[in-house]
Scaffold this active site. Structure first.
Site, PDB file in Angstrom:
ATOM      1  N   LYS A 190       0.862  -1.325  -0.046  1.00  0.00           N
ATOM      2  CA  LYS A 190      -0.058   0.013  -0.003  1.00  0.00           C
ATOM      3  C   LYS A 190       0.714   1.315  -0.125  1.00  0.00           C
ATOM      4  O   LYS A 190       0.412   2.212  -0.485  1.00  0.00           O
ATOM      5  CB  LYS A 190      -0.988  -0.144   1.036  1.00  0.00           C
ATOM      6  N   THR A 247      -3.973   5.327   3.595  1.00  0.00           N
ATOM      7  CA  THR A 247      -2.683   5.889   3.102  1.00  0.00           C
ATOM      8  C   THR A 247      -2.711   6.655   1.801  1.00  0.00           C
ATOM      9  O   THR A 247      -2.029   7.557   1.677  1.00  0.00           O
ATOM     10  CB  THR A 247      -1.729   4.640   2.822  1.00  0.00           C
TER      11      THR A 247
END
Length: 332
Positions: A190, A247
């Protein structure tokens, strides 16, 4: 219960607060004595959260052995690429059955190993003693006690439950999982996708592009995870989609912010100077790319992020390369 948090960065500090608020006595190890003294005497971390008073259950030291000795839970919160060297020095202080909790989200460059694998190899402890905590846990929001959830992953479910109890705070709800591989890969990949998201944001690209990056980034993570033996369902949860969305979308995200600097045309060195913080995805994209190639997994977004970061390829060129790939079925 007594815990040691090795690393006084933003997430290490926030996690120490979670432990303390959950009723655990915590000793934070800070690399610099002045930081340790500030946490110990003034109850603030001057580098990251100078306005937030830390709980009285937290103390600090610049001597790792002092923090580790007697701790039932040892939390590792250092940059991924420094873990092996640090842990080799710390291992002699570990209690015989202490749980080693990894907050790190990266892939070791020289070996393409996940952080839990590095911990086992370096410390010699059984894999069942290693716990991974991951999920959409942006440290500034945790410090503000905004409601959040996380995943506590361990192959030993009973140990996962023990750590789960130790980190259950009024504002943090932890869930257990036994899929350590999937949880770690979700946390590592991620960061790379968030770099791409930041690049797209700085280029002025819209929500269609951003949604595509998140979705296709998740597909890359899933493909690699399945190749390594992860449970596909993990990537639909907090450690996968949850962490990826947070994120990519948050201005608190170091990786997204770093990507924005790259998207504005800055070099890697210029972006590092501007941000002054570690963006794990910058280094991990190399390890993840190598891991994917080793297992024959196609990860085009990761490949292009690596080209932007380490080969000096212009973001527009990388975007065109993604759009001009051979057409294919979505789920393959």
């Amino acid at each position: 219960m007594r815990a040691a948090v090795l690393g006084a960065g933003s997430w290490g500090t926030a996690f120490a607060k979670v432990l303390a608020d959950a009723g655990t006595d915590v000793t934070v190890w800070a690399r610099r004595e002045e930081v340790a003294a500030s946490i110990r005497d003034r109850r603030v971390n001057p580098d990251y959260f100078p306005q937030t008073r830390l709980p009285d259950r937290i103390t600090a030291t610049a001597h790792a052995g002092e923090a580790i000795t007697g701790a039932e839970v040892v939390v590792l919160a250092v940059p991924s690429q420094t873990l092996r060297g640090n842990l080799a020095e710390w291992v002699r202080h570990l209690e015989p059955d202490a749980s080693l909790v990894s907050l790190m989200k990266g892939i070791e460059l020289s070996t393409t190993k996940r952080m839990s694998e590095v911990i086992v190899e370096t410390s010699g402890v059984a894999a069942e003693r290693v716990v991974v905590v991951t999920g959409p846990n942006l440290a500034p929001e945790i410090m503000l006690e905004q409601p959040a959830a996380t995943v506590v992953a361990c192959t030993d479910l009973d140990r996962a439950k023990a750590v789960q109890k130790a980190v259950t705070a009024p504002y943090l709800r932890p869930y257990t999982n036994t899929d350590v591989i999937g949880c770690e890969l979700g946390g590592a990949v991620k960061n790379v996708i968030a770099l791409a998201y930041g690049v797209a944001t700085a280029m002025g690209l819209g929500d269609n592009t951003k949604a595509t990056l998140i979705t296709r980034g998740l597909a890359e993570t899933l493909r690699l995870g399945v190749a390594l033996g992860a449970d596909p369902l993990t990537f639909a949860g907090l450690a996968g989609l949850g962490d990826l969305v947070a994120t990519c979308s948050s201005p608190f995200s170091r990786n997204r912010t770093f990507g924005e600097h790259l998207g504005r045309g800055e070099t890697l060195e210029e972006a590092q100077t501007s941000t002054r913080q570690t963006a794990e995805g910058v280094k991990s994209c190399l390890g993840i790319r190598d891991l994917a190639r080793k297992h024959g997994v196609d990860m085009p977004i990761t490949e292009q992020v690596e080209r932007i970061c380490h080969e000096g390829v212009a973001p527009k060129v990388a975007m065109l390369a993604l759009m001009n790939r051979e057409l294919q079925h979505e789920v393959r």
